[in-house]
Design an enzyme around this catalytic site. Structure first.
Site, PDB file in Angstrom:
ATOM      1  CG  HIS A   1      -1.915   1.054   1.300  1.00  0.00           C
ATOM      2  ND1 HIS A   1      -3.123   1.009   0.629  1.00  0.00           N
ATOM      3  CD2 HIS A   1      -1.917   2.222   1.985  1.00  0.00           C
ATOM      4  CE1 HIS A   1      -3.808   2.103   0.893  1.00  0.00           C
ATOM      5  NE2 HIS A   1      -3.112   2.869   1.711  1.00  0.00           N
TER       6      HIS A   1
ATOM      7  CG  ASP B   1      -0.817   5.631   2.457  1.00  0.00           C
ATOM      8  OD1 ASP B   1      -2.000   5.552   2.095  1.00  0.00           O
ATOM      9  OD2 ASP B   1      -0.321   4.921   3.349  1.00  0.00           O
TER      10      ASP B   1
ATOM     11  N   GLY C   1      -4.174  11.226   6.135  1.00  0.00           N
ATOM     12  CA  GLY C   1      -3.047  12.106   6.457  1.00  0.00           C
ATOM     13  C   GLY C   1      -1.894  11.422   7.149  1.00  0.00           C
ATOM     14  CG  PHE C   2      -0.639  12.496  10.041  1.00  0.00           C
ATOM     15  CD1 PHE C   2       0.684  12.911   9.901  1.00  0.00           C
ATOM     16  CD2 PHE C   2      -1.657  13.430   9.880  1.00  0.00           C
ATOM     17  CE1 PHE C   2       0.977  14.240   9.597  1.00  0.00           C
ATOM     18  CE2 PHE C   2      -1.378  14.757   9.581  1.00  0.00           C
ATOM     19  CZ  PHE C   2      -0.050  15.161   9.440  1.00  0.00           C
ATOM     20  N   GLY C   3      -0.210   8.056   9.614  1.00  0.00           N
ATOM     21  CA  GLY C   3      -0.272   6.739  10.228  1.00  0.00           C
ATOM     22  C   GLY C   3      -0.394   6.899  11.733  1.00  0.00           C
TER      23      GLY C   3
ATOM     24  CG  HIS D   1      -4.894   5.695  -0.185  1.00  0.00           C
ATOM     25  ND1 HIS D   1      -4.927   5.687   1.200  1.00  0.00           N
ATOM     26  CD2 HIS D   1      -5.943   6.469  -0.572  1.00  0.00           C
ATOM     27  CE1 HIS D   1      -5.927   6.446   1.624  1.00  0.00           C
ATOM     28  NE2 HIS D   1      -6.555   6.942   0.575  1.00  0.00           N
TER      29      HIS D   1
ATOM     30  CG  ASP E   1      -5.703   3.207   4.700  1.00  0.00           C
ATOM     31  OD1 ASP E   1      -4.938   3.003   5.660  1.00  0.00           O
ATOM     32  OD2 ASP E   1      -5.395   3.909   3.709  1.00  0.00           O
ATOM     33  N   GLY E   2      -6.614   2.562   8.173  1.00  0.00           N
ATOM     34  CA  GLY E   2      -6.488   3.468   9.316  1.00  0.00           C
ATOM     35  C   GLY E   2      -6.739   2.752  10.619  1.00  0.00           C
TER      36      GLY E   2
HETATM   37  C1  DX5 Z   1      -3.516   7.481   6.236  1.00  0.00           C
HETATM   38  C2  DX5 Z   1      -3.028   6.452   5.257  1.00  0.00           C
HETATM   39  C3  DX5 Z   1      -2.865   5.099   5.820  1.00  0.00           C
HETATM   40  C4  DX5 Z   1      -1.827   4.962   6.911  1.00  0.00           C
HETATM   41  C5  DX5 Z   1      -2.261   3.831   7.762  1.00  0.00           C
HETATM   42  O1  DX5 Z   1      -3.880   8.621   5.559  1.00  0.00           O
HETATM   43  O2  DX5 Z   1      -3.957   6.330   4.181  1.00  0.00           O
HETATM   44  O3  DX5 Z   1      -2.627   4.126   4.795  1.00  0.00           O
HETATM   45  O4  DX5 Z   1      -0.524   4.720   6.441  1.00  0.00           O
HETATM   46  O5  DX5 Z   1      -1.466   3.772   8.887  1.00  0.00           O
HETATM   47  P1  DX5 Z   1      -1.960   3.090  10.234  1.00  0.00           P
HETATM   48  O6  DX5 Z   1      -2.192   1.632   9.915  1.00  0.00           O
HETATM   49  O7  DX5 Z   1      -0.834   3.327  11.161  1.00  0.00           O
HETATM   50  O8  DX5 Z   1      -3.235   3.748  10.655  1.00  0.00           O
HETATM   51 ZN    ZN Z   2      -3.698   4.635   2.762  1.00  0.00          ZN
END
Ligand code: DX5
Ligand code: ZN
Length: 222
Positions: A34, A36, A143-145, A67, A174-175
């Site tokens: 995946h 991003d 936006g963020f992991g 994505h 996702d998320g």
């Molecule tokens: C957030 C991204 C995600 C992110 C997921 O905007 O689309 O793909 O990398 O990270 P986690 O699994 O840590 O929520």
């Molecule tokens: Zn993503």
């Protein structure tokens, strides 16, 4: 890979200075990678440049699921398909002509997918049920992991699963997907799971992917 579910590790929070070896750590046990793409405008973060993305797409030993969290999805979607991604996801909120963009992604050889932010409703997009290969229901704000999973999105996942019916459309979440949440999302009907920090923050990313897969496989979707 014979499995009733797909696990797509997100490299957003992997070590960008050695990204291809980060991919190799999970390749054997993952379905797709995946990727991003954040332009800093659609969501308040940036990720990979076009040059870095191309390097990842051509160097990845497993298929790439891009994505796109960008404001110009109509242009970028087909561009990522042409670059060699196996799947390209664009957001409904940033795609001016959804039908045309899906068509352009597919004609460049990729699967086409539509993503919905938490506030977007699936009912608005039922016209595209016979065009898409996957829906991505975001379980955090893009936006963020490392953000917390939004359980209130499970109603949307179930609704989407019902609307999909017998069509061969994948349903991705996702998320915030982790050992604690993957079974909840599987029960609601998701079959394709993105996991970023759960995988790359673990001591053994490949083992974590196997654990996530086993947990999801044991749940009977409602
Ligand atoms: C957030 C991204 C995600 C992110 C997921 O905007 O689309 O793909 O990398 O990270 P986690 O699994 O840590 O929520
Ligand atoms: Zn993503």
């Amino acid at each position: 890979m014979k499995s009733s579910v797909r696990i797509h590790p997100s490299i957003l929070n992997a070590d960008h200075s050695k990204i291809l070896s980060e991919i190799d750590r999970v390749a054997k046990v993952s379905d797709f990678l995946h990727l991003d793409i954040l332009d800093g405008k659609f969501a308040p973060n940036t990720s990979f440049s076009w040059a870095e993305a191309q390097n990842i797409i051509s160097g990845s030993s497993i298929p790439v699921d891009a994505h796109l969290m960008v404001i110009d999805s109509d242009v970028q979607g087909p561009r990522y398909a042409e670059a060699g991604c196996t799947s390209v996801t664009v957001h409904v909120e940033s795609t001016a002509d959804i039908r045309k963009t899906i068509k352009n992604i597919k004609s460049n050889g990729a699967r086409a997918s539509l993503a919905l932010k938490p506030a977007s409703q699936i009912e608005t997009y039922i016209d595209h049920l016979d065009e898409v290969d996957m829906f991505l229901i975001m379980t955090v704000e893009p936006g963020f992991g490392g953000q917390s999973f939004m359980p209130e999105m499970m109603e949307k996942v179930s609704k989407t699963r019902d609307l999909i019916g017998e069509r061969p459309i994948w349903l991705q979440v996702d998320g915030g997907i982790s050992k604690e949440t993957i079974e909840i999302a599987r029960a609601a009907g998701a079959d394709t799971f993105v996991a970023g920090s759960a995988v790359y923050k673990s001591d053994n990313p490949a083992a974590m992917i196997n654990t996530l897969r086993t947990l999801a496989e044991h749940v009977q979707p409602n």
